[in-house]
Scaffold this motif. Structure first.
Motif, PDB file in Angstrom:
ATOM      1  N   GLU A  51       0.840  -1.200   0.000  1.00  0.00           N
ATOM      2  CA  GLU A  51       0.000   0.000   0.000  1.00  0.00           C
ATOM      3  C   GLU A  51       0.879   1.255   0.000  1.00  0.00           C
ATOM      4  O   GLU A  51       0.594   2.233  -0.680  1.00  0.00           O
ATOM      5  CB  GLU A  51      -0.917  -0.009   1.221  1.00  0.00           C
ATOM      6  N   ARG A  52       1.961   1.249   0.754  1.00  0.00           N
ATOM      7  CA  ARG A  52       2.909   2.361   0.773  1.00  0.00           C
ATOM      8  C   ARG A  52       3.537   2.562  -0.610  1.00  0.00           C
ATOM      9  O   ARG A  52       3.623   3.685  -1.108  1.00  0.00           O
ATOM     10  CB  ARG A  52       3.995   2.109   1.808  1.00  0.00           C
ATOM     11  N   ASP A  53       3.939   1.465  -1.243  1.00  0.00           N
ATOM     12  CA  ASP A  53       4.513   1.561  -2.580  1.00  0.00           C
ATOM     13  C   ASP A  53       3.491   2.077  -3.583  1.00  0.00           C
ATOM     14  O   ASP A  53       3.825   2.850  -4.480  1.00  0.00           O
ATOM     15  CB  ASP A  53       5.042   0.202  -3.033  1.00  0.00           C
ATOM     16  N   ARG A  54       2.232   1.669  -3.415  1.00  0.00           N
ATOM     17  CA  ARG A  54       1.182   2.149  -4.312  1.00  0.00           C
ATOM     18  C   ARG A  54       0.984   3.646  -4.160  1.00  0.00           C
ATOM     19  O   ARG A  54       0.828   4.375  -5.136  1.00  0.00           O
ATOM     20  CB  ARG A  54      -0.132   1.424  -4.062  1.00  0.00           C
ATOM     21  N   ARG A  55       1.034   4.136  -2.920  1.00  0.00           N
ATOM     22  CA  ARG A  55       0.872   5.569  -2.706  1.00  0.00           C
ATOM     23  C   ARG A  55       2.076   6.351  -3.218  1.00  0.00           C
ATOM     24  O   ARG A  55       1.934   7.486  -3.672  1.00  0.00           O
ATOM     25  CB  ARG A  55       0.654   5.868  -1.222  1.00  0.00           C
ATOM     26  N   LEU A  56       3.253   5.771  -3.172  1.00  0.00           N
ATOM     27  CA  LEU A  56       4.452   6.464  -3.646  1.00  0.00           C
ATOM     28  C   LEU A  56       4.570   6.465  -5.165  1.00  0.00           C
ATOM     29  O   LEU A  56       4.939   7.479  -5.762  1.00  0.00           O
ATOM     30  CB  LEU A  56       5.707   5.810  -3.061  1.00  0.00           C
ATOM     31  N   THR A  57       4.300   5.326  -5.798  1.00  0.00           N
ATOM     32  CA  THR A  57       4.583   5.190  -7.229  1.00  0.00           C
ATOM     33  C   THR A  57       3.353   5.034  -8.104  1.00  0.00           C
ATOM     34  O   THR A  57       3.452   5.187  -9.311  1.00  0.00           O
ATOM     35  CB  THR A  57       5.486   3.970  -7.475  1.00  0.00           C
ATOM     36  N   GLY A  58       2.202   4.671  -7.521  1.00  0.00           N
ATOM     37  CA  GLY A  58       1.011   4.427  -8.321  1.00  0.00           C
ATOM     38  C   GLY A  58       0.794   2.959  -8.630  1.00  0.00           C
ATOM     39  O   GLY A  58      -0.258   2.581  -9.113  1.00  0.00           O
ATOM     40  N   ALA A  60       1.160  -1.082  -6.972  1.00  0.00           N
ATOM     41  CA  ALA A  60       1.334  -1.816  -5.716  1.00  0.00           C
ATOM     42  C   ALA A  60       2.691  -2.498  -5.659  1.00  0.00           C
ATOM     43  O   ALA A  60       3.232  -2.732  -4.585  1.00  0.00           O
ATOM     44  CB  ALA A  60       0.224  -2.846  -5.538  1.00  0.00           C
ATOM     45  N   ARG A  61       3.268  -2.824  -6.792  1.00  0.00           N
ATOM     46  CA  ARG A  61       4.570  -3.487  -6.827  1.00  0.00           C
ATOM     47  C   ARG A  61       5.686  -2.551  -7.231  1.00  0.00           C
ATOM     48  O   ARG A  61       6.825  -2.951  -7.376  1.00  0.00           O
ATOM     49  CB  ARG A  61       4.520  -4.656  -7.818  1.00  0.00           C
ATOM     50  N   GLY A  62       5.370  -1.267  -7.433  1.00  0.00           N
ATOM     51  CA  GLY A  62       6.384  -0.321  -7.850  1.00  0.00           C
ATOM     52  C   GLY A  62       7.255   0.121  -6.689  1.00  0.00           C
ATOM     53  O   GLY A  62       6.804   0.212  -5.551  1.00  0.00           O
ATOM     54  N   GLN A  63       8.503   0.376  -6.960  1.00  0.00           N
ATOM     55  CA  GLN A  63       9.422   0.874  -5.942  1.00  0.00           C
ATOM     56  C   GLN A  63      10.185   2.056  -6.513  1.00  0.00           C
ATOM     57  O   GLN A  63      10.356   2.184  -7.724  1.00  0.00           O
ATOM     58  CB  GLN A  63      10.392  -0.227  -5.512  1.00  0.00           C
ATOM     59  N   THR A  64      10.629   2.913  -5.633  1.00  0.00           N
ATOM     60  CA  THR A  64      11.361   4.090  -6.060  1.00  0.00           C
ATOM     61  C   THR A  64      12.653   4.211  -5.266  1.00  0.00           C
ATOM     62  O   THR A  64      12.747   3.744  -4.134  1.00  0.00           O
ATOM     63  CB  THR A  64      10.499   5.356  -5.901  1.00  0.00           C
ATOM     64  N   ASP A  65      13.638   4.850  -5.865  1.00  0.00           N
ATOM     65  CA  ASP A  65      14.903   5.051  -5.175  1.00  0.00           C
ATOM     66  C   ASP A  65      15.106   6.511  -4.782  1.00  0.00           C
ATOM     67  O   ASP A  65      16.193   6.892  -4.357  1.00  0.00           O
ATOM     68  CB  ASP A  65      16.063   4.583  -6.044  1.00  0.00           C
ATOM     69  N   LYS A  66      14.055   7.321  -4.895  1.00  0.00           N
ATOM     70  CA  LYS A  66      14.151   8.729  -4.538  1.00  0.00           C
ATOM     71  C   LYS A  66      14.147   8.876  -3.015  1.00  0.00           C
ATOM     72  O   LYS A  66      13.300   8.292  -2.338  1.00  0.00           O
ATOM     73  CB  LYS A  66      12.987   9.509  -5.135  1.00  0.00           C
ATOM     74  N   PRO A  67      15.062   9.654  -2.459  1.00  0.00           N
ATOM     75  CA  PRO A  67      15.095   9.803  -1.003  1.00  0.00           C
ATOM     76  C   PRO A  67      13.985  10.694  -0.464  1.00  0.00           C
ATOM     77  O   PRO A  67      13.647  10.619   0.710  1.00  0.00           O
ATOM     78  CB  PRO A  67      16.471  10.417  -0.732  1.00  0.00           C
ATOM     79  N   GLN A  68      13.397  11.533  -1.308  1.00  0.00           N
ATOM     80  CA  GLN A  68      12.332  12.427  -0.869  1.00  0.00           C
ATOM     81  C   GLN A  68      10.990  11.930  -1.400  1.00  0.00           C
ATOM     82  O   GLN A  68      10.890  11.484  -2.546  1.00  0.00           O
ATOM     83  CB  GLN A  68      12.578  13.846  -1.402  1.00  0.00           C
ATOM     84  N   ALA A  69       9.969  12.034  -0.566  1.00  0.00           N
ATOM     85  CA  ALA A  69       8.620  11.641  -0.984  1.00  0.00           C
ATOM     86  C   ALA A  69       8.078  12.675  -1.964  1.00  0.00           C
ATOM     87  O   ALA A  69       8.471  13.839  -1.927  1.00  0.00           O
ATOM     88  CB  ALA A  69       7.714  11.537   0.227  1.00  0.00           C
ATOM     89  N   PRO A  70       7.152  12.280  -2.841  1.00  0.00           N
ATOM     90  CA  PRO A  70       6.584  13.236  -3.784  1.00  0.00           C
ATOM     91  C   PRO A  70       5.748  14.285  -3.049  1.00  0.00           C
ATOM     92  O   PRO A  70       5.313  14.068  -1.918  1.00  0.00           O
ATOM     93  CB  PRO A  70       5.721  12.365  -4.699  1.00  0.00           C
ATOM     94  N   LEU A  75       0.612  14.515   3.444  1.00  0.00           N
ATOM     95  CA  LEU A  75      -0.796  14.603   3.828  1.00  0.00           C
ATOM     96  C   LEU A  75      -1.566  13.345   3.469  1.00  0.00           C
ATOM     97  O   LEU A  75      -2.738  13.228   3.789  1.00  0.00           O
ATOM     98  CB  LEU A  75      -1.449  15.812   3.145  1.00  0.00           C
ATOM     99  N   ASN A  76      -0.937  12.427   2.795  1.00  0.00           N
ATOM    100  CA  ASN A  76      -1.584  11.201   2.337  1.00  0.00           C
ATOM    101  C   ASN A  76      -1.335  10.102   3.363  1.00  0.00           C
ATOM    102  O   ASN A  76      -0.598   9.161   3.130  1.00  0.00           O
ATOM    103  CB  ASN A  76      -1.020  10.822   0.966  1.00  0.00           C
ATOM    104  N   ASN A  77      -1.950  10.219   4.509  1.00  0.00           N
ATOM    105  CA  ASN A  77      -1.722   9.304   5.622  1.00  0.00           C
ATOM    106  C   ASN A  77      -2.716   8.139   5.554  1.00  0.00           C
ATOM    107  O   ASN A  77      -3.922   8.362   5.558  1.00  0.00           O
ATOM    108  CB  ASN A  77      -1.876  10.060   6.938  1.00  0.00           C
TER     109      ASN A  77
END
Length: 86
Positions: A51-58, A60-70, A75-77
């Protein structure tokens, strides 16, 4: 006495449809997971992380290497806060 080929044609059509359906469902699951294999045996931690990965990348299986959140992620708690009894 041989079996006429016409009597086996419906079975061949049914088997072809089963094979096509299985392939289509497998491809659909593959596409929904971002090109990765489907996950099985997920526990609560895996669901939270997906769910966290889905909120970060769009995905559910996506991952990102960016150190800062978009922007807007702070506010997307996903946590639900209970209402107090006052």
């Amino acid at each position: 006495m041989g079996v006429p080929i016409e009597s086996l044609l419906p079975y061949a059509i049914m088997m072809g449809m089963f094979a096509f359906s299985a392939g289509a469902v497998g491809q659909l699951k593959h596409m929904q997971n971002g090109g990765k294999a489907a996950r099985r045996g997920l526990d609560a931690w895996d669901r939270v992380m997906m769910e966290r990965d889905r909120r970060l990348t769009g995905f559910a299986r996506g991952q990102t290497d960016k150190p800062q959140a978009p922007p807007g992620f702070e506010l997307n708690n996903p946590w639900r806060v209970e209402g107090r009894f006052f």
